[in-house]
Design a protein around this motif. Structure first.
Motif, PDB file in Angstrom:
ATOM      1  N   SER A   2       0.845  -1.177   0.000  1.00 42.63           N
ATOM      2  CA  SER A   2       0.000   0.000   0.000  1.00 42.63           C
ATOM      3  C   SER A   2       0.888   1.236   0.000  1.00 42.63           C
ATOM      4  N   VAL A   3       0.673   2.080  -0.987  1.00 48.39           N
ATOM      5  CA  VAL A   3       1.465   3.296  -1.129  1.00 48.39           C
ATOM      6  C   VAL A   3       0.541   4.483  -0.922  1.00 48.39           C
ATOM      7  N   ASN A   4       0.980   5.428  -0.129  1.00 45.35           N
ATOM      8  CA  ASN A   4       0.247   6.669   0.066  1.00 45.35           C
ATOM      9  C   ASN A   4      -0.004   7.308  -1.308  1.00 45.35           C
ATOM     10  N   SER A   5      -1.186   7.863  -1.520  1.00 48.32           N
ATOM     11  CA  SER A   5      -1.528   8.435  -2.823  1.00 48.32           C
ATOM     12  C   SER A   5      -0.562   9.527  -3.238  1.00 48.32           C
ATOM     13  N   LYS A   6      -0.089  10.308  -2.293  1.00 47.04           N
ATOM     14  CA  LYS A   6       0.882  11.369  -2.594  1.00 47.04           C
ATOM     15  C   LYS A   6       2.233  10.759  -2.985  1.00 47.04           C
ATOM     16  N   ASP A   7       2.596   9.662  -2.334  1.00 48.95           N
ATOM     17  CA  ASP A   7       3.882   9.026  -2.601  1.00 48.95           C
ATOM     18  C   ASP A   7       3.944   8.364  -3.976  1.00 48.95           C
ATOM     19  N   LEU A   8       2.795   8.107  -4.583  1.00 51.27           N
ATOM     20  CA  LEU A   8       2.815   7.542  -5.941  1.00 51.27           C
ATOM     21  C   LEU A   8       3.519   8.479  -6.915  1.00 51.27           C
ATOM     22  N   LEU A   9       3.423   9.779  -6.674  1.00 49.13           N
ATOM     23  CA  LEU A   9       4.128  10.736  -7.532  1.00 49.13           C
ATOM     24  C   LEU A   9       5.637  10.524  -7.442  1.00 49.13           C
ATOM     25  N   MET A  10       6.126  10.244  -6.245  1.00 51.34           N
ATOM     26  CA  MET A  10       7.558   9.996  -6.063  1.00 51.34           C
ATOM     27  C   MET A  10       7.965   8.628  -6.618  1.00 51.34           C
ATOM     28  N   LYS A  11       7.044   7.658  -6.552  1.00 48.87           N
ATOM     29  CA  LYS A  11       7.323   6.345  -7.140  1.00 48.87           C
ATOM     30  C   LYS A  11       7.467   6.469  -8.661  1.00 48.87           C
ATOM     31  N   MET A  12       6.692   7.363  -9.271  1.00 52.14           N
ATOM     32  CA  MET A  12       6.811   7.571 -10.715  1.00 52.14           C
ATOM     33  C   MET A  12       8.196   8.118 -11.058  1.00 52.14           C
ATOM     34  N   LYS A  13       8.784   8.907 -10.162  1.00 51.64           N
ATOM     35  CA  LYS A  13      10.125   9.444 -10.414  1.00 51.64           C
ATOM     36  C   LYS A  13      11.169   8.333 -10.488  1.00 51.64           C
ATOM     37  N   GLU A  14      10.903   7.191  -9.854  1.00 58.75           N
ATOM     38  CA  GLU A  14      11.851   6.074  -9.840  1.00 58.75           C
ATOM     39  C   GLU A  14      11.766   5.225 -11.104  1.00 58.75           C
ATOM     40  N   GLU A  15      10.718   5.435 -11.893  1.00 62.45           N
ATOM     41  CA  GLU A  15      10.508   4.625 -13.094  1.00 62.45           C
ATOM     42  C   GLU A  15      11.427   5.065 -14.230  1.00 62.45           C
ATOM     43  N   ALA A  16      11.638   4.183 -15.179  1.00 63.84           N
ATOM     44  CA  ALA A  16      12.354   4.525 -16.409  1.00 63.84           C
ATOM     45  C   ALA A  16      11.341   5.076 -17.407  1.00 63.84           C
ATOM     46  N   PHE A  17      11.798   5.994 -18.242  1.00 66.77           N
ATOM     47  CA  PHE A  17      10.925   6.622 -19.226  1.00 66.77           C
ATOM     48  C   PHE A  17      11.430   6.332 -20.630  1.00 66.77           C
ATOM     49  N   VAL A  18      10.617   6.645 -21.622  1.00 61.05           N
ATOM     50  CA  VAL A  18      11.024   6.470 -23.015  1.00 61.05           C
ATOM     51  C   VAL A  18      12.352   7.190 -23.255  1.00 61.05           C
ATOM     52  N   TYR A  19      12.567   8.301 -22.529  1.00 63.16           N
ATOM     53  CA  TYR A  19      13.819   9.057 -22.662  1.00 63.16           C
ATOM     54  C   TYR A  19      15.042   8.214 -22.318  1.00 63.16           C
ATOM     55  N   ILE A  23      16.295   4.252 -28.424  1.00 58.03           N
ATOM     56  CA  ILE A  23      15.389   4.832 -29.435  1.00 58.03           C
ATOM     57  C   ILE A  23      14.907   6.204 -28.982  1.00 58.03           C
ATOM     58  N   GLY A  24      14.534   6.304 -27.709  1.00 58.31           N
ATOM     59  CA  GLY A  24      14.085   7.591 -27.179  1.00 58.31           C
ATOM     60  C   GLY A  24      15.152   8.658 -27.297  1.00 58.31           C
ATOM     61  N   LYS A  25      16.393   8.265 -27.034  1.00 55.42           N
ATOM     62  CA  LYS A  25      17.500   9.224 -27.122  1.00 55.42           C
ATOM     63  C   LYS A  25      17.804   9.591 -28.574  1.00 55.42           C
ATOM     64  N   ALA A  26      17.649   8.641 -29.484  1.00 59.58           N
ATOM     65  CA  ALA A  26      17.915   8.918 -30.899  1.00 59.58           C
ATOM     66  C   ALA A  26      16.856   9.830 -31.498  1.00 59.58           C
ATOM     67  N   LEU A  27      15.600   9.646 -31.085  1.00 61.92           N
ATOM     68  CA  LEU A  27      14.510  10.446 -31.646  1.00 61.92           C
ATOM     69  C   LEU A  27      14.396  11.829 -31.024  1.00 61.92           C
ATOM     70  N   ASN A  28      14.899  11.995 -29.823  1.00 60.21           N
ATOM     71  CA  ASN A  28      14.751  13.259 -29.109  1.00 60.21           C
ATOM     72  C   ASN A  28      16.121  13.743 -28.643  1.00 60.21           C
ATOM     73  N   LYS A  29      16.632  14.749 -29.324  1.00 60.17           N
ATOM     74  CA  LYS A  29      17.958  15.275 -28.982  1.00 60.17           C
ATOM     75  C   LYS A  29      17.962  15.986 -27.634  1.00 60.17           C
ATOM     76  N   LYS A  30      16.782  16.356 -27.118  1.00 57.47           N
ATOM     77  CA  LYS A  30      16.692  17.021 -25.819  1.00 57.47           C
ATOM     78  C   LYS A  30      16.152  16.063 -24.754  1.00 57.47           C
ATOM     79  N   HIS A  31      16.474  14.787 -24.917  1.00 59.51           N
ATOM     80  CA  HIS A  31      15.923  13.770 -24.015  1.00 59.51           C
ATOM     81  C   HIS A  31      16.309  14.007 -22.561  1.00 59.51           C
ATOM     82  N   ASP A  32      17.544  14.438 -22.293  1.00 55.95           N
ATOM     83  CA  ASP A  32      17.953  14.674 -20.904  1.00 55.95           C
ATOM     84  C   ASP A  32      17.166  15.820 -20.285  1.00 55.95           C
TER      85      ASP A  32
END
Length: 147
Positions: A2-19, A23-32
């Motif tokens: 069980s994760v606090n609803s507010k803490d889910l926002l911080m859990k999203m920060k731990e995830e990997a993104f398309v960036y 492929i994400g880095k090749a398609l988007n030169k401003k990925h960082d």
């Protein structure tokens, strides 16, 4: 789990993104830069959590017309598993209009203005690849709908 609803926002920060993909880095030169501003947006939402309302989609029928909304997706988190295309990691809706070409940096500065100038809620959809967090998010949305 069980994760606090507010803490889910911080859990999203731990995830990997398309960036984070080659492929994400090749398609988007401003990925960082884009990734850093998505993370800043998550921090901004966390700071203003009293105005965050989680939703299951960003359709006008769900959030209403003229509303502001944000979708942030983890790498390869899919809305529909039958479609093998990853979601964009970030999407913003401003005054009810989808801003498809807006980058995360511009959206971040607009969201600062939103929180300073308006008293409205912001609708947030977090699209996790991690099933536990995805289920936690769905449960929070379901609970909010039932109220």
């Amino acid at each position: 789990m069980s994760v606090n609803s507010k803490d889910l926002l911080m859990k999203m920060k731990e995830e990997a993104f398309v960036y984070d993909t080659s492929i994400g880095k090749a398609l988007n030169k401003k990925h960082d830069e884009d990734k850093q501003y998505v993370l800043k947006i998550l921090d901004l939402l966390h700071l203003n959590f009293d105005r965050v309302k989680y939703v299951e989609d960003l359709s006008s029928s769900n959030i209403g017309r003229g509303k502001w909304a944000v979708m942030i997706s983890a790498k390869f988190a899919m809305m529909d598993k039958r479609i093998p295309i990853p979601q964009v990691p970030f999407h913003i809706k401003i005054d009810g209009h989808n801003e498809l070409s807006m980058n995360a940096k511009s959206a971040y500065f607009m969201l600062i203005g939103f929180f300073q100038e308006l008293d409205d809620e912001i609708y947030v959809f977090l699209n996790f690849k991690n099933n536990d967090y995805r289920n936690e998010f769905k449960a929070l949305v379901k609970e909010a709908i039932e109220k």
